[in-house]
Scaffold this motif. Structure first.
Motif, short mmCIF file in Angstrom:
data_model
loop_
_atom_site.label_atom_id
_atom_site.label_comp_id
_atom_site.label_asym_id
_atom_site.label_seq_id
_atom_site.Cartn_x
_atom_site.Cartn_y
_atom_site.Cartn_z
N LEU A 74 0.85 -1.19 0.00
CA LEU A 74 0.00 0.00 0.00
C LEU A 74 0.88 1.24 0.00
O LEU A 74 2.06 1.20 0.38
CB LEU A 74 -0.90 0.01 1.24
CG LEU A 74 -1.93 -1.12 1.33
CD1 LEU A 74 -2.68 -1.03 2.67
CD2 LEU A 74 -2.92 -1.07 0.18
N GLU A 90 0.02 8.87 -2.13
CA GLU A 90 -1.25 8.85 -2.88
C GLU A 90 -1.52 10.21 -3.52
O GLU A 90 -2.02 10.29 -4.65
CB GLU A 90 -2.39 8.48 -1.93
CG GLU A 90 -3.75 8.46 -2.63
CD GLU A 90 -4.90 8.22 -1.67
OE1 GLU A 90 -6.06 8.26 -2.12
OE2 GLU A 90 -4.63 7.98 -0.47
N LYS A 133 -2.00 10.77 -7.45
CA LYS A 133 -3.24 11.39 -7.90
C LYS A 133 -2.95 12.56 -8.85
O LYS A 133 -3.62 12.72 -9.88
CB LYS A 133 -4.02 11.89 -6.69
CG LYS A 133 -5.42 12.39 -7.02
CD LYS A 133 -6.17 12.76 -5.75
CE LYS A 133 -7.58 13.25 -6.09
NZ LYS A 133 -8.34 13.60 -4.85
N TRP A 153 -1.38 -1.03 -9.85
CA TRP A 153 -2.69 -0.54 -9.42
C TRP A 153 -3.13 -1.12 -8.08
O TRP A 153 -3.92 -0.51 -7.35
CB TRP A 153 -3.74 -0.87 -10.48
CG TRP A 153 -3.80 -2.33 -10.86
CD1 TRP A 153 -3.13 -2.94 -11.86
CD2 TRP A 153 -4.55 -3.35 -10.18
NE1 TRP A 153 -3.39 -4.28 -11.89
CE2 TRP A 153 -4.27 -4.56 -10.86
CE3 TRP A 153 -5.41 -3.37 -9.10
CZ2 TRP A 153 -4.85 -5.77 -10.48
CZ3 TRP A 153 -5.99 -4.57 -8.72
CH2 TRP A 153 -5.70 -5.75 -9.40
N TYR A 154 -2.61 -2.31 -7.76
CA TYR A 154 -3.01 -2.96 -6.52
C TYR A 154 -2.51 -2.23 -5.28
O TYR A 154 -2.97 -2.47 -4.17
CB TYR A 154 -2.49 -4.40 -6.50
CG TYR A 154 -1.03 -4.53 -6.88
CD1 TYR A 154 -0.01 -4.32 -5.95
CD2 TYR A 154 -0.66 -4.82 -8.20
CE1 TYR A 154 1.31 -4.41 -6.31
CE2 TYR A 154 0.67 -4.92 -8.57
CZ TYR A 154 1.65 -4.71 -7.61
OH TYR A 154 2.97 -4.79 -7.98
N THR A 155 -1.58 -1.29 -5.48
CA THR A 155 -1.10 -0.51 -4.34
C THR A 155 -1.92 0.76 -4.12
O THR A 155 -1.70 1.47 -3.14
CB THR A 155 0.37 -0.11 -4.56
OG1 THR A 155 0.45 0.78 -5.68
CG2 THR A 155 1.24 -1.33 -4.82
N THR A 212 -5.41 3.30 -3.81
CA THR A 212 -6.66 3.32 -3.07
C THR A 212 -7.82 3.09 -4.04
O THR A 212 -7.66 3.16 -5.27
CB THR A 212 -6.85 4.67 -2.37
OG1 THR A 212 -6.82 5.71 -3.36
CG2 THR A 212 -5.73 4.91 -1.36
N GLN A 213 -9.01 2.84 -3.50
CA GLN A 213 -10.17 2.53 -4.34
C GLN A 213 -10.52 3.66 -5.31
O GLN A 213 -10.80 3.40 -6.49
CB GLN A 213 -11.38 2.20 -3.45
CG GLN A 213 -11.29 0.87 -2.73
CD GLN A 213 -11.20 -0.29 -3.70
OE1 GLN A 213 -11.79 -0.29 -4.78
NE2 GLN A 213 -10.41 -1.30 -3.31
N PRO A 214 -10.51 4.94 -4.90
CA PRO A 214 -10.80 6.01 -5.86
C PRO A 214 -9.83 6.03 -7.04
O PRO A 214 -10.24 6.24 -8.19
CB PRO A 214 -10.70 7.28 -5.02
CG PRO A 214 -10.98 6.84 -3.64
CD PRO A 214 -10.38 5.48 -3.52
N LYS A 232 -8.11 3.47 -8.17
CA LYS A 232 -8.37 2.27 -8.99
C LYS A 232 -9.56 2.52 -9.93
O LYS A 232 -9.52 2.11 -11.10
CB LYS A 232 -8.67 1.07 -8.08
CG LYS A 232 -7.45 0.54 -7.33
CD LYS A 232 -7.85 -0.63 -6.43
CE LYS A 232 -6.64 -1.15 -5.64
NZ LYS A 232 -7.03 -2.24 -4.73
N ARG A 233 -10.60 3.18 -9.44
CA ARG A 233 -11.75 3.48 -10.29
C ARG A 233 -11.37 4.44 -11.41
O ARG A 233 -11.84 4.32 -12.55
CB ARG A 233 -12.88 4.06 -9.44
CG ARG A 233 -13.63 3.02 -8.62
CD ARG A 233 -14.92 3.59 -8.08
NE ARG A 233 -14.68 4.61 -7.06
CZ ARG A 233 -14.61 4.35 -5.76
NH1 ARG A 233 -14.76 3.10 -5.31
NH2 ARG A 233 -14.40 5.33 -4.90
N THR A 234 -10.48 5.39 -11.10
CA THR A 234 -10.02 6.33 -12.13
C THR A 234 -9.25 5.58 -13.23
O THR A 234 -9.43 5.86 -14.42
CB THR A 234 -9.12 7.40 -11.50
OG1 THR A 234 -9.84 8.08 -10.47
CG2 THR A 234 -8.68 8.41 -12.55
#
Length: 405
Positions: free
Chosen positions: A239, A245, A249, A349-351, A353-355, A357-359
């Motif tokens: 993570l 992050e 981003k 991508w597995y590292t 966060t969910q937002p 990943k959705r992007t």
């Protein structure tokens, strides 16, 4: 020595530079014809240059098309002479469509070029520079092929035999066989032939380089997504920290913005040149089949004329091939869009966060709808379509041959 350097500095100030070699050449040469505006021009100079461009366009191309149409009306019924006149008339239509595209859609085309130049200029990574050099090499090769086409076509046309006093059959509104009408017609036709080759060469390279620039932008987007987590370490739980992050981003939002701009640029250039490509394809079919018809039907053609006409068919076929090859540039952007989707999957991508990943998932979905260059929305430009055009030309040729018999 100081005077030499000052002259050199002034000359370089008026020299338009671009990261793409094809655009560097054509932006400068087309500016001499008034088709491209230089940044140094004042508002008054821009008006003068634009008026000059329209006058050259009307005198050399529109006037040439009018006198050739008048000649077809004058010789109506003689298929051989009509085919000879139509050969150049339809080529003039293709050149006129290209010039009108550049004049009427100039602002949008230059906006695409400037946007691409800004992206390429600020790319300083080694891998990004390699991508730019690779695409630039392809456009340089395109420039070499197109140079061969122009030289080949012009040489064979001037060395061939003609049924009229001049290089081109034309019906002027005055007696072109007596002075000063003879001199005016001769100068007009010589200038028209030179400017036609000049314009065909530069505009073909110009639009090919613009398309290649759009493709290069898509490749750079794929690279930025693939490297989105570069120099970002992960902890034992795979993570990233909140600070990391935030960095990811920002990189991701920058890549999304570049991707959107690149797709918009590709769509815009497709919309800008689609119509003239349809005209070019139609004209090329007519030129190939009418020249082949003259070779097959007119038995009085000598060996020199046959050689020149074979060369003209080869030149016209080469131009069709070059445009289809140009279509392959943007068709390759389909694979580049797939590259973007693959790059989104290949990044860690597995590292995220969910937002985030959705992007990434949205980016992958958006990359599944690429832009494909078409001719008037009817034909997707590709090497396969090039073979189809040759088949269509042969079909029209057989029809003309049957009508003659």
């Amino acid at each position: 020595m100081r005077d030499y350097h000052s002259f050199f500095d002034v000359a370089m100030a008026f020299f338009i530079k671009n990261k793409m070699f094809g655009l560097t050449i054509t932006l400068n040469t087309l500016s001499w014809a008034g088709l491209i505006m230089r940044d140094q021009y004042t508002k008054t100079q821009r008006i003068i240059v634009r008026v000059y461009a329209w006058l050259v366009f009307l005198y050399l191309f529109v006037a040439a098309a009018c006198v050739q149409i008048a000649d077809i009306i004058d010789i109506w019924g003689d298929i051989n002479l009509m085919a000879e006149t139509a050969l150049l008339l339809f080529m003039e239509f293709a050149v006129i469509s290209k010039i009108l595209t550049l004049l009427l859609r100039y602002d949008r085309i230059m906006e695409i070029i400037n946007g691409t130049e800004e992206i390429l200029y600020f790319e300083n990574g080694l891998e990004g520079q390699r991508i730019i050099a690779s695409v630039d090499k392809e456009t340089t090769r395109f420039l070499q092929f197109n140079s061969a086409f122009v030289v080949l076509s012009t040489t064979f046309w001037f060395t061939g035999e003609h049924s009229s006093t001049f290089f081109i059959r034309a019906k002027y509104p005055f007696n072109e066989l007596k002075s000063p009408g003879y001199e005016f017609a001769l100068i007009h036709q010589c200038m028209m032939m030179v400017f036609t080759g000049y314009t065909v060469f530069n505009i073909n390279i110009f639009f090919a380089s613009v398309v290649a620039g759009c493709r290069c932008r898509l490749k750079l987007v794929a690279l930025s997504i693939r490297n989105i987590c570069i120099n970002i370490p992960v902890n034992k739980k795979n993570l990233i920290t909140p600070e990391e992050e935030k960095i990811v981003k920002e990189r991701l939002h920058c890549a999304i913005s570049q991707h959107k701009c690149a797709l918009n640029a590709a769509k815009d250039i497709k919309n800008c040149i689609s119509e003239f490509l349809l005209v070019q394809f139609t004209v090329s079919i007519i030129i190939i089949c009418t020249t082949a018809y003259q070779l097959a039907v007119n038995k009085a053609i000598g060996n020199i004329q046959k050689t020149s006409m074979f060369g003209y068919i080869l030149g016209a076929s080469l131009e069709v091939f070059l445009f289809c090859f140009q279509g392959e540039f943007l068709r390759n952007a389909v694979r580049d869009c797939e590259e973007i989707a693959d790059a989104a999957y290949e990044c860690p991508w597995y590292t995220l966060t969910q937002p985030l990943k959705r992007t990434l998932l949205i980016i992958m979905m958006r990359a599944q709808s690429p832009v494909i260059l078409t001719a008037g929305g009817f034909i997707d430009l590709s090497i396969r379509e090039f073979m189809g055009i040759l088949k269509a030309s042969y079909s029209f040729f057989t029809v003309l041959q049957q009508v003659s018999e």
